[in-house]
Design an enzyme around this catalytic site. Structure first.
Site, short mmCIF file in Angstrom:
data_model
loop_
_atom_site.label_atom_id
_atom_site.label_comp_id
_atom_site.label_asym_id
_atom_site.label_seq_id
_atom_site.Cartn_x
_atom_site.Cartn_y
_atom_site.Cartn_z
CG HIS A 91 -41.14 37.61 28.54
ND1 HIS A 91 -41.83 36.52 29.03
CD2 HIS A 91 -41.40 38.63 29.40
CE1 HIS A 91 -42.47 36.87 30.14
NE2 HIS A 91 -42.23 38.14 30.39
CB CYS A 149 -43.81 35.26 33.55
SG CYS A 149 -45.24 35.95 34.43
CG HIS A 196 -47.99 37.33 30.41
ND1 HIS A 196 -47.46 36.07 30.43
CD2 HIS A 196 -47.13 38.11 31.14
CE1 HIS A 196 -46.32 36.09 31.11
NE2 HIS A 196 -46.11 37.30 31.55
#
Length: 416
Positions: A304, A166, A340
């Site tokens: 994040h 990610c 996400h």
């Protein structure tokens, strides 16, 4: 092609994106400032109905329906975003050579969706592999989405995908900066893509880990920093930037979003999935050092944080320690609005904050109804936007499984 350009300043001149609830940067920014969630629901094979971030964009604006059918969802998203970025930047290749244009695309994973679909399809025919598509191999090679972009745009420079979990979107952006400074390319199309909503395996795996978000209202499901969070909302999406050397951008009269002045990547080297705040802090410190900035020089820290307890807390501790005493540093989170987007997360989240250099607003973290005390950061912008006098620098965090961390710093462009 210019060689040995390590001193060159690198700027962002174009942005093309699709995110849950938005098909361009203007729509995306408006949603973020309004606190509008792009999360809806998806009825997925074997999984049932779950919150998810789905994209709606003009899929045939730059490629025919037949070409989309032969390619992949990630490729479709990538072709759209790359073309939109070039249009936004005003680049038609009268200035740049297609052979000196690089395409660098970050991916969390690729091929999972296509493989699951083919296994399901042959299951309808007694698992007779004669029904397996001959398109499978080119669809599932890791360079597929980047390659689909080059075929669509007839770009003959280098293309490849960067697998960095990610953190992949940021990693691709960093790669573009480095290749421009090395003189390997003159124009870089960099970004990240996610087609994860097509994979029941990804949903099932997060659920097995106890990390898949559930909520009766899907718009409330993604809630980083909130005590009542219960996991990650999986989203698709994509974002591609055009990166140029400053002198070339100025020569053609380009509009500049910002200048990339700092970046860093490192590894936790500890665990398959559990994040580690001290190493995240080191990554932020390395990026600040490369940019020649102190923590107090950063106006916005885009986190994040995904909506898992440990992930949120580890990053908050790292941010709290790094920016201790920085009274003019503000902190937000974009996943609360779009979920996400995996490989696209870092670049989408950076893109959503770039307009801050123009409107001087910090978009809010939404769904913070019951703030986790361990995430009570000074400067956290929650539930309503923050108007500032000026935004000078944005630090963007993006972390991933296997302990990979990335940080990118973009500053307000100032000619000097």
């Amino acid at each position: 092609m210019e060689q040995h350009a390590t001193h060159q300043r690198i700027v962002i001149t174009g942005v093309g994106l699709t995110a849950p609830g938005a098909a361009n940067l203007s729509e995306f920014r408006a949603n973020l400032l309004a606190g509008t969630s792009g999360i809806s629901t998806l009825d997925l094979r074997y999984m049932g109905v779950h919150p998810a971030g789905l994209c709606s964009f003009a899929e045939t604006r730059y490629r025919k329906k037949r070409e989309n059918s032969r390619g992949t969802r990630a490729g479709c998203i990538g072709v759209y975003c790359a073309n939109e970025a070039l249009v936004d930047a005003g680049i038609d290749f009268s200035t740049y050579d297609p052979a000196a244009t690089g395409v660098y695309i970050g991916l969390t994973e690729h091929g999972t969706v296509e493989t699951e679909n083919e296994v399901y399809n042959i299951g309808q025919y007694g698992h007779d592999v004669n029904y397996w598509t001959h398109h499978h191999n080119p669809r599932t090679v890791l360079n597929n989405p980047a390659g689909e972009i080059t075929m669509n745009l007839r770009l003959t420079g280098p293309h490849y995908s960067i697998g960095a979990a990610c953190a992949a979107g940021n990693a691709a952006l960093i790669q573009g900066v480095q290749m421009l400074r090395l003189g390997e390319v003159d124009l870089a199309l960099c970004g990240g893509l996610s087609e994860c909503v097509g994979s029941f395996g990804i949903f099932a795996s997060f659920r097995a880990q106890g990390a898949l978000a559930e909520h009766q209202d899907p718009t409330k499901a993604s809630r980083p920093f909130d005590r009542d969070r219960n996991g990650i909302v999986i989203s698709e999406g994509g974002c591609v930037f055009t990166l140029e050397r400053l002198d070339a951008a100025l020569e053609r009269g380009a509009s500049i979003y910002g200048e990339i002045t700092g970046y860093a990547m490192n590894s936790d080297a500890r665990d398959f999935v559990l994040p580690y705040g001290p190493r995240q802090r080191q990554c932020m410190e390395m990026a600040l050092a490369r940019a020649g900035l102190s923590p107090a020089d950063i106006t916005i820290v885009n986190t994040h944080a995904t909506g898992t307890k440990q992930g949120d807390v580890e990053e908050c501790n790292a941010v709290r320690e790094t920016f201790a005493g920085c009274e003019n540093t503000w902190i937000n989170n974009t996943k609360s609005s779009i979920g996400h987007a995996m490989g696209a997360a870092g670049v989408l989240e950076l893109a959503g904050n770039l307009p801050s250099f123009t409107d001087n607003m910090v978009h809010p973290t939404i769904n913070v109804d019951n703030l986790d005390p361990e995430c009570a950061l000074p400067g956290l912008v929650a539930n309503a936007p923050k108007q500032l006098e000026r935004v000078d620098a944005i630090l963007n965090n993006s972390f991933g499984m296997l302990g990979i961390n990335s940080v990118v710093i973009v500053e307000r462009f100032v000619a000097n």
